[in-house]
Design a protein around this motif. Structure first.
Motif, short mmCIF file in Angstrom:
data_model
loop_
_atom_site.label_atom_id
_atom_site.label_comp_id
_atom_site.label_asym_id
_atom_site.label_seq_id
_atom_site.Cartn_x
_atom_site.Cartn_y
_atom_site.Cartn_z
N VAL A 23 0.47 -4.38 2.92
CA VAL A 23 0.07 -3.04 3.37
C VAL A 23 -1.44 -2.91 3.52
O VAL A 23 -1.91 -1.93 4.11
CB VAL A 23 0.56 -1.93 2.42
N CYS A 24 -2.18 -3.87 3.00
CA CYS A 24 -3.65 -3.74 3.04
C CYS A 24 -4.15 -3.88 4.47
O CYS A 24 -3.89 -4.89 5.12
CB CYS A 24 -4.29 -4.80 2.15
N PRO A 25 -4.87 -2.89 4.98
CA PRO A 25 -5.28 -2.96 6.39
C PRO A 25 -6.34 -4.02 6.65
O PRO A 25 -6.53 -4.41 7.79
CB PRO A 25 -5.84 -1.56 6.66
N VAL A 26 -7.03 -4.47 5.60
CA VAL A 26 -8.12 -5.44 5.84
C VAL A 26 -7.81 -6.82 5.25
O VAL A 26 -8.71 -7.66 5.18
CB VAL A 26 -9.48 -4.91 5.34
N CYS A 27 -6.59 -7.04 4.81
CA CYS A 27 -6.18 -8.39 4.42
C CYS A 27 -5.91 -9.11 5.73
O CYS A 27 -4.87 -8.93 6.34
CB CYS A 27 -4.93 -8.33 3.55
N HIS A 69 -11.32 -12.72 -0.72
CA HIS A 69 -11.24 -12.65 0.75
C HIS A 69 -11.69 -11.31 1.30
O HIS A 69 -12.35 -11.26 2.33
CB HIS A 69 -9.80 -12.91 1.21
N MET A 70 -11.26 -10.20 0.66
CA MET A 70 -11.44 -8.94 1.39
C MET A 70 -12.23 -7.86 0.64
O MET A 70 -12.28 -6.74 1.12
CB MET A 70 -10.09 -8.39 1.88
N SER A 71 -12.86 -8.22 -0.48
CA SER A 71 -13.53 -7.13 -1.20
C SER A 71 -14.73 -6.57 -0.42
O SER A 71 -15.08 -5.41 -0.59
CB SER A 71 -13.95 -7.55 -2.60
N VAL A 89 -11.55 -0.60 2.01
CA VAL A 89 -11.97 0.76 2.37
C VAL A 89 -11.47 1.79 1.36
O VAL A 89 -11.61 2.99 1.57
CB VAL A 89 -11.47 1.14 3.79
N GLY A 90 -10.88 1.31 0.27
CA GLY A 90 -10.47 2.22 -0.81
C GLY A 90 -9.34 3.16 -0.45
O GLY A 90 -9.24 4.25 -1.01
N CYS A 91 -8.45 2.74 0.47
CA CYS A 91 -7.42 3.66 0.95
C CYS A 91 -6.28 3.86 -0.04
O CYS A 91 -5.50 4.80 0.10
CB CYS A 91 -6.85 3.18 2.29
N GLY A 92 -6.15 2.95 -1.01
CA GLY A 92 -5.13 3.13 -2.05
C GLY A 92 -3.73 2.71 -1.66
O GLY A 92 -2.79 2.89 -2.44
N GLN A 93 -3.56 2.14 -0.48
CA GLN A 93 -2.21 1.77 -0.05
C GLN A 93 -1.61 0.68 -0.93
O GLN A 93 -0.39 0.61 -1.12
CB GLN A 93 -2.22 1.32 1.41
N CYS A 94 -2.45 -0.19 -1.49
CA CYS A 94 -1.94 -1.27 -2.35
C CYS A 94 -1.29 -0.68 -3.61
O CYS A 94 -0.23 -1.14 -4.04
CB CYS A 94 -3.06 -2.25 -2.70
N THR A 95 -1.89 0.35 -4.17
CA THR A 95 -1.30 1.01 -5.33
C THR A 95 0.02 1.68 -4.95
O THR A 95 1.02 1.56 -5.64
CB THR A 95 -2.27 2.07 -5.90
N LEU A 105 -8.83 -1.36 -9.35
CA LEU A 105 -9.59 -2.60 -9.57
C LEU A 105 -10.23 -3.09 -8.27
O LEU A 105 -11.42 -3.43 -8.24
CB LEU A 105 -8.66 -3.68 -10.13
N PHE A 106 -9.44 -3.10 -7.19
CA PHE A 106 -9.98 -3.64 -5.94
C PHE A 106 -11.15 -2.81 -5.43
O PHE A 106 -12.16 -3.34 -4.96
CB PHE A 106 -8.86 -3.76 -4.89
N SER A 107 -11.03 -1.49 -5.51
CA SER A 107 -12.15 -0.70 -4.98
C SER A 107 -13.36 -0.75 -5.90
O SER A 107 -14.50 -0.66 -5.44
CB SER A 107 -11.72 0.74 -4.67
S1 SF4 Z 1 -7.57 0.05 -1.40
FE1 SF4 Z 1 -6.05 -1.63 -1.45
S2 SF4 Z 1 -4.93 -1.50 0.49
FE2 SF4 Z 1 -6.80 -0.24 0.74
S3 SF4 Z 1 -8.29 -1.65 1.66
FE3 SF4 Z 1 -8.60 -1.76 -0.57
S4 SF4 Z 1 -7.31 -3.48 -1.27
FE4 SF4 Z 1 -6.63 -2.92 0.81
#
Ligand code: SF4
Ligand code: SF4
Ligand code: SF4
Length: 373
Positions: free
Chosen positions: A261-265, A310-312, A316-322, A334-336
């Motif tokens: 679901v991550c848009p930038v993976c 790879h993508m940090s 964009v902090g969209c939260g879709q991964c959660t 954690l990712f954001s």
């Molecule tokens: S918040 Fe999660 S889904 Fe959104 S860009 Fe960051 S890692 Fe990807």
């Protein structure tokens, strides 16, 4: 150029539909990508619309955010289709789209990007409850958000409560809602020549921004920055060793939803979906012999650390991964948090015009590391 639409007394959603229909009828665009109510009468998903009648099912300001549409729009645009398409995106979707464009996985050549002051989103379960309790009341939600976006009673998704980029900064057309009750009409900025052309062809009258918008936005961003810092401090304490990281991802079942679901993976083929991680049976036993035991599925932490590497820079902090995690792991916190530090280190902002940091060589970068003074 800033313009406005005369209010129709039916509300901003109705006025937006009229504008979109005008854009199709005047052949300014051939198609639209809008958030559209699905047959379950609850979900709102991005949909490609080719007929003006279908615009009636659009819901522009819903707190439903089941998917970051950047990936969908990249599929519609990575090659020319000969169709001019206007796409309605949240700020975090626009930034992700621009990151994909930098990797030649998307192109805005045939697109008009319509961005909005973001109405935030609710967590998936909260949105379902909200709809089941109150019916189609997204307009109420948006009105509350735009009147008082810092109100803690709104209880948006965690990623939205710490989002410091809620404005349509990189759009061709920006739709401004903060501090605008709608009484004086929709306020729209043509931020690029493409956007200005749309406003001119729709014959909208020139306007100005509501005076209260700037201080409201400044307060909103200040509040969100403080909330982000507090979240980052907490998650850092929870994950500042390998053991703690193992605990954080203890329930991970390696379903890779967070990647899907991550848009930038951005990898076309993810290494974790190949045979590379289908080990021989003896390999598992050798690891268990060495460490006493291994968690199955294995490679969980390796997967998350690889994804982070790879993508940090582009998260964009969209939260879709959660939202997509069946194990309820707050992946995005954690990712954001890591992303914010990486982006600060490279002075990089996802969605900006700058090239991704890994794609450029700068001899003067990090002299304390490379030894060049
Ligand atoms: S918040 Fe999660 S889904 Fe959104 S860009 Fe960051 S890692 Fe990807
Ligand atoms: S993360 Fe920011 S831009 Fe994205 S939906 Fe939430 S508030 Fe809007
Ligand atoms: S979505 Fe959750 S369970 Fe699935 S791989 Fe990501 S963290 Fe693990």
């Amino acid at each position: 150029m800033i313009a406005s639409i005369e209010p129709s007394k039916k509300g901003m959603e109705a006025d937006l539909k009229i504008l979109m229909k005008t854009m199709m009828e005047k052949k300014i665009v051939d198609a639209l990508v809008l958030p559209v109510r699905q047959p379950d009468k609850i979900s709102v998903m991005p949909s490609l619309i080719a007929s003006p009648e279908e615009i009636d099912d659009a819901v522009f300001l819903s707190p439903c955010f089941y998917i970051n549409a950047a990936r969908m729009v990249s599929r519609l645009s990575f090659k020319k289709a000969g169709k001019k398409t206007a796409v309605w995106l949240r700020p975090c979707e626009i930034s992700a789209f621009i990151e994909l464009e930098k990797l030649n996985q998307a192109s805005r050549e045939e697109l008009i990007i319509m961005g909005m002051d973001c109405p935030m989103a609710l967590e998936r379960d909260a949105f379902q409850t909200y709809m089941k309790n109150g019916g189609a009341k997204e307009n109420d939600w948006a009105a509350r958000v735009f009147a008082d976006p810092c109100n803690p009673d709104l209880a948006p998704a965690r990623s939205c409560s710490v989002c410091t980029s809620p404005l349509p900064d990189h759009a061709d057309l920006g739709f401004f809602f903060y501090a605008n009750s709608g009484e004086k009409g929709l306020v729209i900025e043509g931020a690029t020549p493409k956007g200005e052309e749309v406003l001119e062809k729709c014959a909208l009258k020139e306007a100005s921004l509501p005076g209260e918008r700037e201080p409201m936005v400044a307060q909103l961003i200040k509040t969100r920055e403080a909330a982000f810092e507090s979240m980052a401090e907490k998650v850092t304490q929870e994950t500042d060793s390998l053991d703690k990281l193992g605990q954080f991802f203890g329930a991970c079942i390696n379903c890779y939803n967070c990647c899907n679901v991550c848009p930038v993976c951005y990898c076309r083929e993810c290494v974790f979906n190949t045979d590379v991680f289908s080990h021989e049976p003896i390999q598992y036993h050798q690891w268990a012999d060495k460490w006493g035991k291994i968690k199955l599925p294995s490679d969980t932490l390796f997967y998350h650390l690889t994804r982070l590497a790879h993508m940090s820079h582009a998260c964009v902090g969209c939260g879709q991964c959660t939202q997509a995690c069946p194990a309820n792991i707050p992946v995005a916190t954690l990712f954001s948090t890591v992303a914010k530090q990486v982006q600060k280190a490279f002075d990089y902002h996802p969605g900006s015009d700058d090239p991704p940091p890994f794609s450029v060589f700068n001899a003067q970068e990090y002299p304390e590391v490379v030894g060049i003074q």
